[in-house]
Design a protein around this motif. Structure first.
Motif, PDB file in Angstrom:
ATOM      1  N   GLU A  37       1.074   9.106 -12.382  1.00  0.00           N
ATOM      2  CA  GLU A  37       0.466   8.275 -11.684  1.00  0.00           C
ATOM      3  C   GLU A  37       1.003   6.577 -11.696  1.00  0.00           C
ATOM      4  OE1 GLU A  37      -3.538  10.917 -11.819  1.00  0.00           O
ATOM      5  OE2 GLU A  37      -3.542   8.893 -12.717  1.00  0.00           O
ATOM      6  N   THR A  83       3.709   3.703  -9.846  1.00  0.00           N
ATOM      7  CA  THR A  83       4.429   3.399  -8.581  1.00  0.00           C
ATOM      8  C   THR A  83       5.312   2.273  -8.761  1.00  0.00           C
ATOM      9  OG1 THR A  83       2.538   1.841  -7.972  1.00  0.00           O
ATOM     10  CG2 THR A  83       2.507   4.134  -7.290  1.00  0.00           C
ATOM     11  N   ALA A 104       5.545   6.064  -5.337  1.00  0.00           N
ATOM     12  CA  ALA A 104       5.359   6.950  -6.519  1.00  0.00           C
ATOM     13  C   ALA A 104       6.394   8.186  -6.878  1.00  0.00           C
ATOM     14  CB  ALA A 104       3.865   7.906  -6.445  1.00  0.00           C
ATOM     15  N   TYR A 107       4.236   5.158   0.399  1.00  0.00           N
ATOM     16  CA  TYR A 107       3.377   4.657   1.507  1.00  0.00           C
ATOM     17  C   TYR A 107       4.062   3.148   2.005  1.00  0.00           C
ATOM     18  CZ  TYR A 107      -0.111   7.766  -0.381  1.00  0.00           C
ATOM     19  OH  TYR A 107      -0.867   8.816  -0.866  1.00  0.00           O
ATOM     20  N   LYS A 128       2.546   7.133   5.652  1.00  0.00           N
ATOM     21  CA  LYS A 128       2.701   8.089   4.405  1.00  0.00           C
ATOM     22  C   LYS A 128       4.412   8.749   4.531  1.00  0.00           C
ATOM     23  CE  LYS A 128       0.828  11.598   1.346  1.00  0.00           C
ATOM     24  NZ  LYS A 128      -0.412  12.654   1.053  1.00  0.00           N
ATOM     25  N   LEU A 188      -2.017   3.683  -6.535  1.00  0.00           N
ATOM     26  CA  LEU A 188      -2.242   4.655  -5.688  1.00  0.00           C
ATOM     27  C   LEU A 188      -3.653   4.801  -5.211  1.00  0.00           C
ATOM     28  CD1 LEU A 188      -0.392   7.433  -7.875  1.00  0.00           C
ATOM     29  CD2 LEU A 188       0.128   7.063  -5.577  1.00  0.00           C
ATOM     30  N   LYS A 189      -4.617   4.319  -5.798  1.00  0.00           N
ATOM     31  CA  LYS A 189      -5.977   4.233  -5.439  1.00  0.00           C
ATOM     32  C   LYS A 189      -6.226   3.473  -3.878  1.00  0.00           C
ATOM     33  CE  LYS A 189      -7.133   2.176  -9.388  1.00  0.00           C
ATOM     34  NZ  LYS A 189      -5.732   2.324 -10.160  1.00  0.00           N
ATOM     35  N   CYS A 228      -3.984   3.097  -1.790  1.00  0.00           N
ATOM     36  CA  CYS A 228      -3.208   4.038  -0.943  1.00  0.00           C
ATOM     37  C   CYS A 228      -3.911   5.243  -0.426  1.00  0.00           C
ATOM     38  CB  CYS A 228      -1.808   4.411  -1.417  1.00  0.00           C
ATOM     39  SG  CYS A 228      -0.772   2.814  -1.690  1.00  0.00           S
ATOM     40  N   LEU A 229      -4.455   5.930  -1.125  1.00  0.00           N
ATOM     41  CA  LEU A 229      -5.474   6.960  -0.973  1.00  0.00           C
ATOM     42  C   LEU A 229      -6.466   6.588   0.102  1.00  0.00           C
ATOM     43  CD1 LEU A 229      -3.809   8.632  -3.063  1.00  0.00           C
ATOM     44  CD2 LEU A 229      -5.960   9.628  -3.718  1.00  0.00           C
TER      45      LEU A 229
END
Length: 269
Positions: free
Chosen positions: A106, A108, A126, A133, A143, A197-198, A200-201
């Protein structure tokens, strides 16, 4: 792309995507063997991967936009201030170094173009997960699965009160204010995750909110903010103002929230 003020168009976005993947490959070459860790003066960890990825990115940006300054976490001393038109690159060559050390994948590479205090282009790669992203102002957010994959448009999704809030939290940084905030939030499910990543989700509709209490740095948020905003979300401080990058000498962000638009509207109603 070598002009005084880079244009955040598809050509530049494609070039930065390739550069971030190049840095990602360097990171993975270190990830596959024993990782030596040192501590910086602020007691945060540093690895060979941070430094090697930084040099790849600095060299690539110098080729692409030689007149645009670069503020990178791993070479702050090389930054002499913003460039023409209030433009500069903001880079975290390895966001989530703790996750890298723990080998949970996890982490990036974050590269953002800042213009007049706002992120107008952002790339988050990532490398261990094989996902990227991308976003640029006016182009939308995307994405990408794998290196060289198709750009898939992404948008924040609507909010379902019956389901409750899908909350993302930091895997490595805990703060007691989060517990209090979640208690007042109402029905929710909390999932821990590392790095940018948080955000981006949330941009791709997999979560509703990421509350972050405690210090982060400008390079932790800028690239993901470009993605979130182009996907229809926001990253705002506790007063509701978008995070800004006008004053890079002040490198710490305030506490902030990454929201999908509908979830924030429901929360503020």
């Amino acid at each position: 792309m070598s002009g005084a003020v880079p244009t955040p168009d598809r050509t530049l976005l494609e070039a930065i995507e390739r550069l971030a993947h190049e840095a990602g490959q360097v990171i993975l070459s270190v990830y596959r063997r024993d990782i030596e860790v040192t501590l910086k003066t602020d007691r945060t960890p540093l690895t060979e991967a941070d430094l090697r990825a930084n040099e790849v990115i600095l060299a690539g940006l110098a080729r692409l936009t030689p007149q645009t300054p670069v503020l990178s976490e791993e070479s702050v001393e090389r930054f002499d201030g913003v460039g023409p038109g209030g433009t500069y690159w903001l880079v975290d060559p390895l966001d989530g170094t703790r996750e890298f050390i723990r080998r949970n994948d996890e982490f990036t590479v974050n590269i953002a173009l800042i213009h007049q205090g706002a992120p107008v282009l952002g790339v988050v790669v990532a490398p261990a997960l094989g996902v990227s992203y991308l976003a640029a102002r006016g182009l939308g957010a995307f994405k990408v699965e794998g290196e060289g994959g198709a750009w898939q448009p992404i948008r924040c999704r609507g909010f379902d009160p019956a389901r409750g809030y899908r909350v993302l939290g930091s895997r490595s940084h805990q703060d007691p204010r989060l517990t209090s905030w979640l208690a007042a939030l109402g029905k929710h499910r909390l999932t821990p995750l590392g790095s940018s990543l948080k955000a981006c989700l949330i941009a791709e509709g997999q979560a509703d909110v990421y509350p972050r209490f405690g210090p982060t740095s400008l390079w932790d948020t800028a690239a993901a903010q470009a993605v979130v905003e182009e996907a229809g979300g926001v990253i705002v401080d506790q007063a509701g103002a978008a995070l800004g990058y006008h004053t890079p000498a002040e490198r710490l962000n305030p506490s902030f929230f990454v929201w999908s638009k509908r979830a924030r509207e429901h929360f503020c109603a």
